[in-house]
Design a protein around this motif. Structure first.
Motif, mmCIF file in Angstrom:
data_model
loop_
_atom_site.group_PDB
_atom_site.id
_atom_site.type_symbol
_atom_site.label_atom_id
_atom_site.label_comp_id
_atom_site.label_asym_id
_atom_site.label_seq_id
_atom_site.Cartn_x
_atom_site.Cartn_y
_atom_site.Cartn_z
ATOM 1 N N LEU A 52 0.726 -1.172 -0.163
ATOM 2 C CA LEU A 52 0.123 -0.002 0.043
ATOM 3 C C LEU A 52 0.741 1.313 0.177
ATOM 4 O O LEU A 52 0.473 2.394 -0.093
ATOM 5 N N VAL A 53 2.041 1.226 0.348
ATOM 6 C CA VAL A 53 2.977 2.193 0.391
ATOM 7 C C VAL A 53 4.135 2.153 -0.815
ATOM 8 O O VAL A 53 4.809 1.035 -0.744
ATOM 9 N N ASN A 54 4.306 2.838 -1.737
ATOM 10 C CA ASN A 54 4.913 2.877 -2.722
ATOM 11 C C ASN A 54 6.617 3.315 -2.266
ATOM 12 O O ASN A 54 6.515 4.449 -1.570
ATOM 13 N N MET A 55 7.472 2.546 -2.151
ATOM 14 C CA MET A 55 8.870 2.803 -1.750
ATOM 15 C C MET A 55 9.638 3.787 -2.515
ATOM 16 O O MET A 55 10.529 4.439 -2.109
ATOM 17 N N ASN A 56 9.252 4.194 -3.871
ATOM 18 C CA ASN A 56 9.727 5.008 -4.645
ATOM 19 C C ASN A 56 11.211 4.941 -4.900
ATOM 20 O O ASN A 56 11.987 5.760 -4.748
ATOM 21 N N GLY A 57 11.808 3.616 -5.034
ATOM 22 C CA GLY A 57 13.127 3.294 -5.151
ATOM 23 C C GLY A 57 13.873 3.571 -3.729
ATOM 24 O O GLY A 57 15.111 3.211 -3.701
ATOM 25 N N VAL A 64 11.119 6.947 3.036
ATOM 26 C CA VAL A 64 9.900 7.200 2.023
ATOM 27 C C VAL A 64 9.356 8.242 2.803
ATOM 28 O O VAL A 64 8.554 9.130 2.181
ATOM 29 N N GLN A 65 9.213 8.062 4.113
ATOM 30 C CA GLN A 65 8.230 8.890 4.933
ATOM 31 C C GLN A 65 8.610 10.460 4.829
ATOM 32 O O GLN A 65 8.143 11.379 4.615
#
Length: 167
Positions: A52-57, A64-65
């Motif tokens: 549900l949370v995209n790590m975006n690399g 991420v946060q």
């Protein structure tokens, strides 16, 4: 509720007693914030595990946060919600947080009745993170803080017997 106690008969609290309770409650609020943060970040981790949370690399969830205004607002908002709820719960239930109980203080309407959570939230906003208590120096004679004045509430000093009573 104990009906034999006349809560309108108690004197209003001054600055120093309020400050003592504020310091005590600030420490408790920090603890609530930390526990909420641990639970919130655990839920954030669960969201990442479930996709549900995209790590975006990013390799680490904290990155991420910190790189996302949305996730930061979500996590910090969660933490602040629980700190605010801590105050609202105790004020609506007994008029006393744990710090207020230690200093024998009680938040109430001018007629001695307990406030509700909605008024408590308004009071938190008017308190300006505690700076509203500086108004006590302006209203020295009446011992009213800014949040007291704007919400028609007061903080009173209870007797030892009234403070020990289940209210």
């Amino acid at each position: 509720m104990m009906s034999s106690v006349d809560f309108t008969a108690f004197p209003r609290a001054g600055f120093m007693r309020r400050l003592g309770a504020w310091i005590y409650d600030a420490l408790l609020a920090i603890a609530v914030y930390m526990v909420a943060g641990a639970i919130g970040f655990g839920l954030f981790q669960l969201g990442a595990t479930l996709g549900l949370v995209n790590m975006n690399g990013h390799q680490h969830l904290i990155d991420v946060q910190q790189s996302s205004y949305f996730y930061s607002a979500l996590i910090y908002g969660w933490n602040i919600f629980w700190v605010i709820y801590f105050f609202l719960f105790f004020w609506a239930r007994s008029g006393q947080t744990l710090g207020m109980k230690a200093w024998r203080l009680r938040l109430q309407h001018l007629d001695g009745q307990l406030i509700n959570k909605k008024l408590g939230l308004i009071r938190i906003i008017y308190s300006l993170f505690g700076l509203g208590n500086i108004w006590l120096f302006i209203e020295w004679k009446h011992k009213l803080s800014l949040q007291d004045k704007l919400t028609n509430t007061e903080i009173v000093v209870l007797s030892l017997a009234a403070n020990k009573a289940k209210i």
